[in-house]
Motif scaffolding. Structure first.
Motif, short mmCIF file in Angstrom:
data_model
loop_
_atom_site.label_atom_id
_atom_site.label_comp_id
_atom_site.label_asym_id
_atom_site.label_seq_id
_atom_site.Cartn_x
_atom_site.Cartn_y
_atom_site.Cartn_z
N UNK A 63 4.73 -8.91 -5.13
CA UNK A 63 5.08 -9.48 -3.49
C UNK A 63 6.77 -9.47 -3.13
N UNK A 64 7.14 -10.09 -3.58
CA UNK A 64 8.66 -10.20 -2.98
C UNK A 64 9.71 -8.96 -3.55
N UNK B 290 11.47 -4.89 4.06
CA UNK B 290 12.76 -4.72 5.34
C UNK B 290 13.97 -3.92 5.21
N UNK B 291 14.07 -3.66 3.86
CA UNK B 291 15.55 -3.33 3.60
C UNK B 291 15.15 -1.61 4.49
N UNK C 11 7.13 -1.96 9.52
CA UNK C 11 7.35 -2.62 7.98
C UNK C 11 5.79 -2.71 7.01
N UNK C 12 4.83 -3.13 8.08
CA UNK C 12 3.68 -3.11 7.42
C UNK C 12 3.11 -1.11 6.24
N UNK C 13 4.04 -0.18 7.27
CA UNK C 13 3.32 0.72 6.07
C UNK C 13 4.41 0.88 5.14
N UNK C 14 5.29 0.35 5.17
CA UNK C 14 7.06 0.16 3.72
C UNK C 14 6.25 -0.91 2.84
N UNK C 15 5.67 -1.76 3.83
CA UNK C 15 5.36 -2.90 2.44
C UNK C 15 4.64 -2.21 1.62
N UNK D 174 1.85 -0.44 -3.67
CA UNK D 174 1.30 0.55 -4.19
C UNK D 174 2.06 1.09 -5.37
N UNK D 175 2.99 1.30 -5.33
CA UNK D 175 4.30 2.68 -6.60
C UNK D 175 4.45 0.91 -7.35
N UNK D 176 4.78 -0.04 -7.16
CA UNK D 176 4.87 -1.24 -8.14
C UNK D 176 2.85 -1.36 -8.80
N UNK D 177 2.07 -1.48 -7.83
CA UNK D 177 0.75 -1.65 -8.45
C UNK D 177 0.30 -0.86 -9.65
#
Length: 254
Positions: A163-164, A171-172, A223-227, A232-235
Motif C-alpha cells: 500500500x505504501x 503521487x510521484x 491518482x486513483x487510476x495510478x494507484x 495490480x502490478x505489485x499484486x
C-alpha cells in the motif's frame, strides 16, 4: 444389519488472527499471518517486501537522497540473510525515521527548481500541489522501507508495504505528470468559466475558485487510476513470489 452413515463435513475453524482480509494476494497474506520471526518463510517475505519497497524508493527520490535511504534498506536485507544484528536494524530504523523530514524537503527543493515560476494565483496553486504530491510520494516511499524494518519483529507490518509503495508511485506519477499538464489546467479553466455562466449551483463560486476545485477533481481521478495500476502490478509480483498453495513458501527465499 448396521448401517454406516456418511461422515458429516465440518467447517474448519479459523482463529481470528489467521482470517484473510481479501485485501492482499492470498498466498502473501496467509504466509504473513503464519510466519514466525526468523524462520525461512519470514525471511522470504522480507525479501519480497524489500523488493517492492526498493522500487518505490529509487523511483520517487533523487539518486543522491535515495542512496542514503538505501543504507537502512540494506540493514533489513542483511538481517534477512542472517548477516546483521537486530540492534543494528533498530538503529537504522531510528535513523531513517529521523531523517525523513530532511529527505522530503530536499526532494521538494529539487523539483521546485524545475517548476515554471507562476504568473497568476492559479499557477501558483498548481506549483504548490506539485510540491505537496512530491512530499507525499517521499513520505510513502520511505514509509515502505520503515514498514520492512518493522516487519522484522512484527511480520504483519509487511502487509503495509504494498500500500505504501503503490501510494508513493501514484503521487510521484501525478505530481510530475498530470499536475503539470497544461492541457489539464486549460480544461479546468474552461470548464470553470462554463459552469460559472450556465450552472445555477456554480453561481456561488467565481471562475477562479471553480478552476481550483475542478483541477483537484481531475487530479483525484488520475491518482486513483495510478494507484490502482500500481497495486495490480505489485499484486501480480506477490502472487508470483508467494503462490496461493499448500507449500506457499516465498520463492525469493529459495
Amino acid at each position: 444389519m448396521a448401517t454406516h452413515s456418511a461422515p458429516r463435513k465440518r467447517l474448519t475453524l479459523v482463529e481470528p488472527h489467521l482470517e484473510l482480509s481479501g485485501k492482499f494476494p492470498r498466498g502473501f497474506e496467509r504466509s504473513v499471518k503464519l510466519a514466525h520471526v526468523g524462520d525461512l518463510q519470514h525471511r522470504g517475505l522480507l525479501f519480497c517486501s524489500l523488493t517492492v519497497a526498493r522500487r518505490s524508493l529509487l523511483e520517487c527520490l533523487p539518486p543522491s537522497i535515495a542512496t542514503r535511504c538505501m543504507s537502512a534498506w540494506q540493514s533489513a536485507d542483511l538481517w534477512a540473510r542472517d548477516a546483521t544484528s537486530l540492534r543494528a536494524v533498530r538503529q537504522a530504523r531510528a535513523g531513517l525515521f529521523a531523517e525523513l523530514p530532511a529527505h522530503r524537503d530536499r526532494t521538494v527543493e529539487v523539483v521546485r527548481r524545475w517548476l515554471t515560476p507562476p504568473d497568476d494565483p492559479f499557477k501558483a496553486h498548481i506549483n504548490a500541489v506539485v510540491e505537496r504530491y512530491v512530499a507525499l510520494s517521499v513520505h510513502h516511499a520511505v514509509g515502505a522501507v520503515l514498514q520492512c524494518l518493522d516487519g522484522i519483529t512484527d511480520a504483519s507490518a509487511l502487509l503495509e508495504v504494498p500500500k505504501q509503495a503503490a501510494a508513493a508511485l501514484a503521487y510521484r506519477n501525478v505530481a510530475l505528470g498530470a499536475a503539470r499538464s497544461e492541457q489539464l489546467q486549460a480544461d479546468a479553466l474552461d470548464n470553470a468559466r462554463w459552469q460559472a455562466d450556465y450552472l445555477e449551483g456554480a453561481l456561488r463560486h467565481d471562475p477562479a475558485s471553480l478552476a481550483v476545485q475542478l483541477f483537484h477533481e481531475y487530479l483525484g481521478v488520475h491518482w486513483k487510476n495510478h494507484v490502482d495500476a500500481q497495486r495490480l502490478y505489485i499484486e501480480q509480483f506477490l502472487e508470483w513470489a508467494v503462490p496461493d498453495s499448500q507449500d506457499n513458501r516465498p520463492r525469493l527465499a529459495e
